[in-house]
Enzyme design. Structure first.
Site, mmCIF file in Angstrom:
data_model
loop_
_atom_site.group_PDB
_atom_site.id
_atom_site.type_symbol
_atom_site.label_atom_id
_atom_site.label_comp_id
_atom_site.label_asym_id
_atom_site.label_seq_id
_atom_site.Cartn_x
_atom_site.Cartn_y
_atom_site.Cartn_z
ATOM 1 N N SER A 15 57.262 34.238 45.771
ATOM 2 C CA SER A 15 57.214 33.449 47.011
ATOM 3 C C SER A 15 57.927 32.098 46.875
ATOM 4 C CB SER A 15 55.756 33.204 47.405
ATOM 5 O OG SER A 15 55.102 34.426 47.600
ATOM 6 N N GLY A 16 57.623 31.369 45.808
ATOM 7 C CA GLY A 16 58.202 30.030 45.630
ATOM 8 C C GLY A 16 59.692 30.103 45.341
ATOM 9 N N THR A 42 54.156 38.191 42.760
ATOM 10 C CA THR A 42 52.741 38.579 42.780
ATOM 11 C C THR A 42 52.240 38.832 44.197
ATOM 12 O OG1 THR A 42 52.296 37.340 40.762
ATOM 13 C CG2 THR A 42 50.405 37.816 42.171
ATOM 14 N N CYS A 43 52.513 37.925 45.113
ATOM 15 C CA CYS A 43 51.918 38.012 46.451
ATOM 16 C C CYS A 43 52.294 39.318 47.139
ATOM 17 C CB CYS A 43 52.358 36.822 47.300
ATOM 18 S SG CYS A 43 51.703 36.916 48.972
ATOM 19 N N CYS A 48 48.356 39.238 47.267
ATOM 20 C CA CYS A 48 47.872 39.044 48.644
ATOM 21 C C CYS A 48 48.103 40.234 49.563
ATOM 22 C CB CYS A 48 48.571 37.842 49.291
ATOM 23 S SG CYS A 48 49.085 36.554 48.180
ATOM 24 N N LYS A 51 46.531 43.665 48.475
ATOM 25 C CA LYS A 51 45.081 43.416 48.483
ATOM 26 C C LYS A 51 44.530 43.438 49.913
ATOM 27 C CE LYS A 51 43.683 39.720 49.385
ATOM 28 N NZ LYS A 51 43.697 38.542 48.557
ATOM 29 N N TYR A 179 38.039 34.530 43.013
ATOM 30 C CA TYR A 179 38.657 35.196 44.160
ATOM 31 C C TYR A 179 38.820 36.710 43.932
ATOM 32 C CZ TYR A 179 40.585 30.858 46.287
ATOM 33 O OH TYR A 179 40.769 29.652 46.900
ATOM 34 N N GLU A 183 36.778 39.779 45.768
ATOM 35 C CA GLU A 183 37.579 40.557 46.727
ATOM 36 C C GLU A 183 37.587 42.040 46.351
ATOM 37 O OE1 GLU A 183 40.615 37.137 48.456
ATOM 38 O OE2 GLU A 183 41.393 38.547 46.987
ATOM 39 N N HIS A 437 32.547 30.892 74.787
ATOM 40 C CA HIS A 437 31.323 31.680 74.688
ATOM 41 C C HIS A 437 31.537 33.104 75.198
ATOM 42 C CE1 HIS A 437 27.033 32.227 74.355
ATOM 43 N NE2 HIS A 437 27.011 32.755 75.575
ATOM 44 N N GLU A 442 32.195 29.122 68.261
ATOM 45 C CA GLU A 442 31.630 28.053 69.094
ATOM 46 C C GLU A 442 30.631 27.203 68.303
ATOM 47 O OE1 GLU A 442 28.940 29.284 72.414
ATOM 48 O OE2 GLU A 442 29.254 31.304 71.636
HETATM 49 P P1 NDP Z 1 39.607 32.546 39.218
HETATM 50 O O1 NDP Z 1 40.019 31.412 38.375
HETATM 51 O O2 NDP Z 1 39.400 32.343 40.667
HETATM 52 O O3 NDP Z 1 38.288 33.204 38.625
HETATM 53 C C1 NDP Z 1 38.201 33.591 37.294
HETATM 54 C C2 NDP Z 1 36.790 34.023 37.023
HETATM 55 O O4 NDP Z 1 36.687 34.569 35.714
HETATM 56 C C3 NDP Z 1 35.812 32.869 37.080
HETATM 57 O O5 NDP Z 1 34.637 33.326 37.674
HETATM 58 C C4 NDP Z 1 35.619 32.510 35.617
HETATM 59 O O6 NDP Z 1 34.364 31.975 35.336
HETATM 60 C C5 NDP Z 1 35.708 33.877 34.975
HETATM 61 N N1 NDP Z 1 36.154 33.821 33.582
HETATM 62 C C6 NDP Z 1 37.200 33.135 33.079
HETATM 63 N N2 NDP Z 1 37.326 33.343 31.764
HETATM 64 C C7 NDP Z 1 36.326 34.178 31.400
HETATM 65 C C8 NDP Z 1 35.925 34.751 30.183
HETATM 66 N N3 NDP Z 1 36.577 34.513 29.053
HETATM 67 N N4 NDP Z 1 34.830 35.562 30.181
HETATM 68 C C9 NDP Z 1 34.173 35.813 31.332
HETATM 69 N N5 NDP Z 1 34.509 35.300 32.509
HETATM 70 C C10 NDP Z 1 35.579 34.490 32.559
HETATM 71 O O7 NDP Z 1 40.725 33.649 38.945
HETATM 72 P P2 NDP Z 1 41.052 35.021 39.628
HETATM 73 O O8 NDP Z 1 41.520 35.885 38.518
HETATM 74 O O9 NDP Z 1 39.943 35.507 40.484
HETATM 75 O O10 NDP Z 1 42.267 34.627 40.574
HETATM 76 C C11 NDP Z 1 43.348 33.849 40.071
HETATM 77 C C12 NDP Z 1 43.831 32.877 41.092
HETATM 78 O O11 NDP Z 1 44.617 33.566 42.050
HETATM 79 C C13 NDP Z 1 42.743 32.205 41.926
HETATM 80 O O12 NDP Z 1 42.202 31.084 41.323
HETATM 81 C C14 NDP Z 1 43.457 31.864 43.186
HETATM 82 O O13 NDP Z 1 44.082 30.636 43.014
HETATM 83 C C15 NDP Z 1 44.470 32.978 43.323
HETATM 84 N N6 NDP Z 1 43.998 33.987 44.291
HETATM 85 C C16 NDP Z 1 43.865 33.643 45.593
HETATM 86 C C17 NDP Z 1 43.432 34.557 46.515
HETATM 87 C C18 NDP Z 1 43.280 34.150 47.935
HETATM 88 O O14 NDP Z 1 43.841 33.147 48.333
HETATM 89 N N7 NDP Z 1 42.509 34.885 48.731
HETATM 90 C C19 NDP Z 1 43.124 35.922 46.148
HETATM 91 C C20 NDP Z 1 43.264 36.187 44.748
HETATM 92 C C21 NDP Z 1 43.701 35.249 43.865
HETATM 93 P P3 NDP Z 1 34.028 30.397 35.568
HETATM 94 O O15 NDP Z 1 33.828 30.247 37.048
HETATM 95 O O16 NDP Z 1 32.765 30.222 34.788
HETATM 96 O O17 NDP Z 1 35.179 29.652 35.038
#
Ligand code: NDP
Length: 460
Positions: A15-16, A42-43, A48, A51, A179, A183, A437, A442
């Site tokens: 995208s970028g 990726t997107c 995105c 998904k 996320y 999802e 409404h 609302e």
């Molecule tokens: P996130 O950073 O959102 O979530 C990662 C999750 O994995 C967290 O819950 C984290 O826990 C956990 N985690 C990390 N390391 C470990 C580990 N070693 N053992 C166990 N659990 C672990 O990443 P995602 O992979 O879900 O998504 C990546 C990014 O992509 C997102 O942050 C977002 O920016 C983007 N994205 C956006 C979407 C949207 O706009 N709808 C959809 C999908 C992705 P903890 O919370 O404790 O750190």
């Protein structure tokens, strides 16, 4: 090998990168872009877009169920995973072709090859060709990260592979609470899989408003998703045709698939950053200034590889701003504040601005307005579900500094509310808008009772 000169070389056609390439070209630059996999990044290819298509597919289950209360009888619906995947793949191929056509139309030269930095001012393609470029943009995105090695990690898939499974897993464990984990939990559960979500912390979606986290967790559990917090996947064993997930407390969960959604890391390995002198930030992303320039003049980076806010529209803005600034003589700085975002969970989440906890830390006086209600459609459907709306207001200026929604179309809603929040609208201005409404939205203009007020007495 031949040497060529361009004004801008972009590494990565996501995208970028694509946005930066076409805007720079429209400003008259000679632009070349390299992509080692598929144009779209990726997107479009494994994020995105596919998904969201899977999210749509997963939501028909509730639609079919809910239809009965409205008088419809539709027999027993059947779902076919290979049909969905084939149709999704066709749509992704169409989009990839459209991206490629856009690059051609803007006269951007596309090379289907890996490209790495060859010192400042040059890149080298996989076949050894060296391209000299006055400006280089790194837009290589991120890649799933599985955390520390555990026994049986070879059985674990990421979201990348989840898009291409031959069969829908009957039972799946998803590790993570961000996320992608929530999802995909909604997608697989909606399509009929038995889903267990394993998260290491106290509650899913760390960083989101606590009420949102709690509300979504309840709603996901109502839809049959088993959520285990405070544990991790310690090992994955193969046992005949099935896999057995061993959790940190010794619990064993037999499944067909294990998916980790434990975050994504900037895609920087082997890019030749050291040889060019490009520095990384402490969070592993390429360090950049407000104009997306790296530590080396002439080398820029945008999107997930910089690990700022890892969202597609942010990468697009960064790419556009870079091209306008460097090639269009129009300096633009991207504003990374108040970025609205949606989680396409079931139900959806849409948020912008400060959470209640963040506001209480940052502001002297904070007023909270919130409501939870049964959406009208759920009444005749007989569905046990609730929506949630919350406004976080700066009690001194009356500005709405946060909005948090869980419920149908929360992503669509937060895009529109985002305009008002970005314009620094006050609660009084929200209230002055007539309600539409009957809608869920609302609630945004009819919440009058403060659910909570912080710091008012101390400030007075
Ligand atoms: P996130 O950073 O959102 O979530 C990662 C999750 O994995 C967290 O819950 C984290 O826990 C956990 N985690 C990390 N390391 C470990 C580990 N070693 N053992 C166990 N659990 C672990 O990443 P995602 O992979 O879900 O998504 C990546 C990014 O992509 C997102 O942050 C977002 O920016 C983007 N994205 C956006 C979407 C949207 O706009 N709808 C959809 C999908 C992705 P903890 O919370 O404790 O750190």
């Amino acid at each position: 090998m031949a040497e060529q000169d361009v004004d801008l070389f972009v590494i990565g056609a996501g995208s970028g990168g694509v946005r930066a390439a076409r805007v720079a070209s429209s400003h008259g630059a000679r632009v070349m872009i390299a992509e080692e996999y598929r144009v779209g990044g990726t997107c479009v290819i494994r994020g995105c877009v596919p998904k969201k298509l899977l999210v749509y597919a997963s939501r028909f289950r509730e639609e079919f169920e809910d239809a009965a209360g409205y008088g419809w009888s539709i027999g027993t619906p059947a779902f076919d995973w290979p049909t969905l995947i084939a149709n999704k793949d066709r749509e992704i191929a169409r989009l990839e072709a459209a991206y490629t056509t856009t690059l051609e139309r803007y006269k951007v030269a596309l090379v289907k090859s890996r490209a790495v930095l060859d010192g400042p001012g040059a890149v080298r393609l996989a076949d050894g060709t060296r391209i000299r470029a006055k400006t280089i943009l790194i837009a290589t995105g991120g890649w799933p990260y599985h955390g520390d090695d555990i026994p049986g990690i070879e059985h674990v898939i990421s979201s990348n592979e989840a898009f291409h499974l031959d069969v829908l897993p009957k039972r799946i464990v998803i590790q993570g609470g961000g996320y992608i984990a929530v999802e995909f939990a909604g997608i697989f559960a909606g399509l009929g899989s038995e889903v267990t979500l394993v998260y290491r912390g106290e509650n899913i979606l760390r960083g989101f408003d606590d009420d949102v986290r709690e509300h979504l967790r309840n709603e996901m559990e109502k839809r049959g998703i088993r959520i285990i917090c405070g544990h991790t996947v310690a090992a994955v064993d193969r046992s005949g045709d099935e896999l057995v997930v061993r959790l940190s407390d010794g619990t064993r969960v037999p499944v067909d698939k294990v998916m980790f959604a434990t975050g994504r890391r900037p895609h920087v390995d082997g890019l030749g950053l050291e040889t060019a002198g490009v520095k990384l930030a402490p969070n592993g992303g390429i360090a950049v200034d407000a104009g997306s320039q790296t530590s080396v003049p002439g080398i820029y980076a945008v999107g997930d590889v910089t690990n700022r806010i890892n969202l597609t529209p942010v990468a697009i803005r960064e790419g556009h701003a870079f091209a306008d600034t460097v090639f269009g003589n129009k300096p633009v700085t991207v504003d990374h504040s108040n970025v609205p975002t949606a989680v396409f969970s079931e139900p959806e989440v849409g948020v912008i601005g400060l959470t209640e906890a963040e506001a209480v830390k940052a502001l002297r006086v904070v007023d909270i307005y919130k409501t939870s209600f049964r959406p009208m459609k759920a009444t005749l459907a007989g569905r046990d579900t609730r929506s949630f709306f919350k406004l976080v207001v700066d009690g001194e200026t009356d500005r709405v500094v946060g909005c948090h929604i869980v419920g149908p179309d929360a992503g669509e809603l937060i895009q529109v509310v985002g305009i008002a929040v970005k314009m620094q609208a006050t609660k009084a201005e929200f209230d002055a808008v007539m309600a539409v409404h009957p809608t869920a939205a609302e609630e945004l203009v009819t919440m009058r009772e403060k659910a909570m007020s912080y710091g008012r007495e101390a400030a007075e």
